[in-house]
Design an enzyme around this catalytic site. Structure first.
Site, mmCIF file in Angstrom:
data_model
loop_
_atom_site.group_PDB
_atom_site.id
_atom_site.type_symbol
_atom_site.label_atom_id
_atom_site.label_comp_id
_atom_site.label_asym_id
_atom_site.label_seq_id
_atom_site.Cartn_x
_atom_site.Cartn_y
_atom_site.Cartn_z
ATOM 1 N N CYS A 116 61.420 -41.064 -43.443
ATOM 2 C CA CYS A 116 62.752 -41.132 -42.860
ATOM 3 C C CYS A 116 63.838 -40.930 -43.891
ATOM 4 C CB CYS A 116 62.958 -42.027 -42.067
ATOM 5 S SG CYS A 116 61.272 -42.197 -40.837
ATOM 6 N N HIS A 258 70.019 -42.864 -39.967
ATOM 7 C CA HIS A 258 68.722 -42.198 -39.437
ATOM 8 C C HIS A 258 68.508 -42.947 -38.124
ATOM 9 C CE1 HIS A 258 64.677 -41.824 -38.717
ATOM 10 N NE2 HIS A 258 63.952 -42.943 -38.919
ATOM 11 N N ASN A 288 63.245 -40.456 -32.844
ATOM 12 C CA ASN A 288 63.162 -40.588 -34.227
ATOM 13 C C ASN A 288 62.598 -39.180 -34.714
ATOM 14 O OD1 ASN A 288 62.365 -41.002 -36.768
ATOM 15 N ND2 ASN A 288 61.657 -43.140 -36.541
#
EC number: 2.3.1.180
Length: 333
Positions: A116, A258, A288
């Site tokens: 990520c 993020h 996500n």
């Protein structure tokens, strides 16, 4: 060859997400959960999932073409393609397939794996090639199809992840540098908090030689530990990047983290004393998307006119590794 010390401009953005959507209500028919439970803990309502006929390379190329169009560049203008991903179509990497799909025959292409944090790490890597005069035009793509690696019976993880790709074009600039500051960090001692591990079984290939063969397991995560890590480390790394840029949080036009969890986004903004109207978030729609989350959200904000030329944005990626980082960027030429 450019002179040493040339700056970078971020001149184009693009994104691509699958049409297939899985809502919280859909998930509630699969595992013991509910729309209210998921929203309260994550802020997520929907996630987009790549179909079996889709590929990471295709999503990446689609995002890349949109970014090139905005930057008014042709694929053959590219010198380098950096693909930040943890879920390539091929374990040997997918960047070269993206190069082929784009028709960017002049560009060298390779994958970068930092989960990520991948897009932020990729952006910083691209800047080094440009600043040293090695390349002029670099396409940075963050893309992941983590639905391939989710245990759809595990309500702790299956509610979180979606698929997508986002991209930016970075170009050499003799008039300024729009990567204002950055900081990157890693801590392998916390690797067990979030991973997608290989698990093999022993196999004897002759009477004296033993190897392992197996496959990668589903994503596992200690949600509580990841939350604590993010809320503690992300404000700190952003402040360090701001210090390198000779800026403070008050100088920011936007905070773009993020898109892991709305509660994390809110907690980081609160610690940095950044008002909610300066926070870019689309986690509600996409969940996500790992390395894709920052460039997807950035592209959407640019295309609706929220982010304008000259705006200063603090980005931060964080996740498996564990790894985390921040890049302070200024949008535009």
């Amino acid at each position: 060859m450019l002179k040493f010390g040339v700056g970078i401009a971020i001149t184009g953005s693009g994104s691509a997400t699958p049409e297939q959507v899985l809502s919280n209500d859909d998930l509630a028919m699969m595992v013991d959960t509910s729309d209210e439970w998921i929203k309260a803990r994550t802020g997520i309502s929907r996630r987009h999932l790549a179909p079996s006929s889709g590929s990471l390379s295709q999503l990446s190329a689609e995002a890349g073409l949109k970014a090139l169009a905005m930057a008014e560049l042709a694929p053959n203008d590219l010198d380098l393609i950096l693909l930040a991903t943890s879920s390539p179509d091929d374990l040997f990497g997918s960047a070269c397939q993206v190069q082929r799909l784009l028709g960017a025959s002049r560009a060298v292409a390779f994958d970068l794996t930092a989960a990520c944090s991948g897009f932020v790490f990729g952006l910083v890597t691209a800047a080094q090639y440009i600043r040293t005069g090695t390349y002029r035009n670099v396409l940075v793509i963050g893309a992941d199809i983590l639905s391939r690696w989710v245990d759809w019976n595990d309500r702790g993880t299956c509610i979180l992840f979606g698929d997508g790709a986002g991209a930016v074009v970075c170009q050499a600039s003799e008039t300024g540098d729009r990567l204002l500051g950055f900081e990157m960090c890693s801590d392998g001692t916390q690797n067990s908090s979030l991973n997608l591990a290989y698990q093999g079984q022993e196999k004897f290939i002759n009477t004296k030689s033993e190897i392992t063969q197996g496959n990668y397991q589903f994503i596992t995560m200690n949600g509580r530990e990841v939350y604590r890590f993010a809320v503690a480390k992300v404000p700190e790394v952003i402040e360090k990047a701001l210090y390198r840029a000779n800026l403070s949080a008050a100088d920011l036009d936007w905070l773009l983290l993020h898109q892991a969890n709305q509660r994390i986004i809110d907690a980081v903004a609160d610690r940095l004393k950044i008002k909610s109207e300066k926070v870019i978030s689309n986690v509600c729609e996409y969940g996500n998307t790992s390395a894709a989350s920052i460039p997807i959200a950035l592209d959407e904000a640019i295309r609706i006119g929220k982010v304008k030329d000259g705006d200063i944005i603090a980005t931060s990626g964080f996740g498996a590794g564990l790894s985390w980082g921040s890049a302070i960027i200024q949008w535009g030429k």
